[in-house]
Design an enzyme around this catalytic site. Structure first.
Site, short mmCIF file in Angstrom:
data_model
loop_
_atom_site.label_atom_id
_atom_site.label_comp_id
_atom_site.label_asym_id
_atom_site.label_seq_id
_atom_site.Cartn_x
_atom_site.Cartn_y
_atom_site.Cartn_z
N SER A 49 2.92 7.88 -1.95
CA SER A 49 2.94 7.31 -3.30
C SER A 49 3.19 5.81 -3.19
O SER A 49 4.16 5.39 -2.58
CB SER A 49 4.05 7.96 -4.15
OG SER A 49 4.11 7.37 -5.42
N ASP A 101 -4.55 -4.50 6.99
CA ASP A 101 -3.23 -3.88 6.80
C ASP A 101 -3.02 -2.79 7.84
O ASP A 101 -2.84 -1.61 7.51
CB ASP A 101 -3.13 -3.29 5.39
CG ASP A 101 -1.70 -3.01 4.97
OD1 ASP A 101 -0.78 -3.59 5.58
OD2 ASP A 101 -1.50 -2.23 4.03
#
Length: 536
Positions: free
Chosen positions: A202, A361
């Site tokens: 999440s 990333d």
């Protein structure tokens, strides 16, 4: 000052309104002839300043209609949600302001005075970060952008906003189901035979659930945009844009800092992250690069199921493996963790030019050792695109790291950063040498944990690497800070590249501690032009 005041009156054809008796008596013999050129120079400078002010005022008046039009159009696109976000913003300011007042009261009797954080109030890094967290997803993402862009923002803000990377709370599964039904346009159970209600991950704008496709039985992950996030983002980013436009209009000096351009960059990059069609394109581009280079047996990215994907839902192949920092688990999957690291490095370095965009990333959660032996690149929400000019300088920069040639490194960075003045490259090289030698002093903690299986009485030992990302960013900030002291302003893509190199440096320390990733002949740091031409 008195001279300037008198000259102002004269320049407008007026004399000071003083009675005759109060007029100063000017004695010519007391004025040295040699001082007259100084008076003329003051007059000339004042005239130039006045002309500059008049010119700037005229420019502002000319730009005013465009500003008003821009504000009106942006406000219309925001709609009524802007009023709601304004009310929430006021509530957040009041909440953080109360915290600030409480902290001031605690230090009111201190003999040392107020700390800098309290003096700056809500504009200090600490309280601004707290305000962003109260404001929700947009500002948390903005905080993450600040934390990832040390070439654009002051170091104290970059360091403080590292806290915005903490795990975000999950949205109830019932709300996720509602979004899936709306986006798929049919009952969920006609597409998926199973969806795990507990999210795999999440984040601030989305969460991920494991699932299985009905009929084929293929395991997938579903990335779902959290409810209301897009509306909130549009409202917030429009407000930030309008504020930047007004500030730059009122203070033209801010235009030199490219405030509006920076806000546009933030807005574009953040809106790209909430458009999963663009992320799907990024994934497919990387998969095409792997196929064109013949790398599909060495590395992969998740297959995208376009028929079950929309702007707000992204359904992808589920890859099984472990993060590239889980040494013990990697050893159980492959015979040589070092070889896996070399593969990951070569694939990533090759993508810098041979792919339309590079993965920007590659932290441990996004770079895995898969069960089938390949390297898995996950989550293409953040990608970078490198300009030919920056890459040309970056190649020299990487080569200079390999041979510890700090003068070449300084020259490469000078070529990369825009500067209007001469730079002392030798002094810059000496400062860079001090910084890069400190890389060896970064603390890397190897955590070893042992667990005993009560049924078999066997002991399992797991090793992992722990390092403080704030420490990594502090190192990079040193490079940026030193560069700025020489008048250099590095492009944002350089910041993205450097951060990935620091991630790979950490992986090297765990998986191949005796390897130098810049010197090892097995690693193709510099791009291969022939391969690039094949791909094109």
């Amino acid at each position: 000052m008195a001279v300037v005041t008198v000259l102002r009156g004269v320049s407008h054809g007026r004399l000071p309104l003083l009675p005759h008796s109060q007029l100063p008596i000017v004695r010519p013999r007391n004025i040295a002839y040699r001082n007259r050129p100084n008076v003329l120079r003051v007059f000339a400078r004042y005239s130039q300043a006045q002309d500059l002010f008049t010119s700037r005022l005229q420019d502002r008046l000319e730009n005013l209609p465009k500003l008003v039009e821009d504000i009106v159009q942006t406000s219309l696109s925001t709609g009524p949600r802007g009023a709601l976000r304004l009310a929430q913003g006021v509530q957040a300011v009041v909440g953080v302001g109360s915290e600030w007042l409480q902290d001031i009261s605690k230090t009111a009797n201190s003999s040392t005075g107020l700390p800098t954080q309290l003096q700056l109030g809500l504009l200090s890094p600490l309280y601004l970060r707290k305000l962003f967290e109260r404001m929700g997803a947009t500002y948390i993402k903005l905080g993450q952008f600040i934390a990832s862009a040390p070439t654009l923002f002051p170091p104290e803000y970059v360091q403080e906003f590292q806290y915005c990377f903490d795990r975000a709370p999950a949205v109830p599964y019932e709300q996720i189901q509602t979004i899936l039904r709306e986006e798929l346009g049919r009952p969920i159970d006609t597409v998926f035979e199973y969806i795990d209600p507990t999210p795999v991950a999440s984040a601030s704008i989305a969460q991920v659930h494991g699932a299985r496709i009905r009929g084929t039985g293929e395991d997938v992950v579903i990335k779902v945009l959290k409810p209301g996030i897009e509306d909130i983002l549009v409202a917030d980013l429009n407000f930030i844009y309008i504020a930047a436009r007004i500030l730059e209009f009122l203070s033209p000096d801010l235009s030199r800092a490219s405030l509006v351009a920076i806000v546009k960059d933030i807005r574009e990059s953040m809106l790209e992250e909430v458009d999963f069609n663009k992320e799907a394109t990024n994934v497919e581009s990387f998969r095409s690069y792997l196929a064109a280079m013949g790398l599909t047996r060495q590395a992969t990215a998740p297959k995208v199921y376009h028929q079950y994907s929309t702007k707000r839902v992204l359904t992808m192949e589920r890859l099984y493996g472990v993060p590239l920092t889980d040494l013990d688990s990697i050893k159980s999957l492959v015979s040589s963790p070092e070889t896996s690291l070399i593969t990951a490095l070569n694939v990533w370095f090759g993508s810098l030019l041979a792919c339309e965009s590079f993965h920007a990333d590659v932290h441990a959660g996004n770079l895995w050792q898969l069960r089938d032996g390949r390297i898995g690149f996950l989550d293409f929400g953040i990608v970078g695109r490198i300009s030919p000019k920056t890459w040309a300088a970056m190649e020299v920069f990487l080569q200079s790291i390999a041979i510890e040639d700090y003068e070449s490194m300084a020259s490469a960075l000078i070529d990369m950063g825009a500067t209007g003045k001469d730079v002392d490259s030798k002094a810059f090289a000496r400062d860079l040498e001090k910084i890069f030698l400190s890389i060896q002093d970064l603390d890397t903690e190897i955590i070893v944990a042992a667990a005993r299986d009560t049924s078999t009485n066997a002991t399992t030992v797991a090793a992992n690497v722990a390092f403080d990302e704030r420490q990594m960013n502090a190192l990079f900030l040193d490079v940026v800070r030193v560069g700025e002291s020489y008048g250099l302003k590095f492009p944002r893509e350089f910041a993205l590249l450097m951060k990935q190199l620091l991630y790979f440096d950490r992986y090297t320390r765990l998986l191949a501690p005796n390897m130098n990733m810049y010197r090892d002949q097995r690693i193709n740091v510099v791009s291969n032009q022939r391969q690039r031409n094949i791909y094109q």
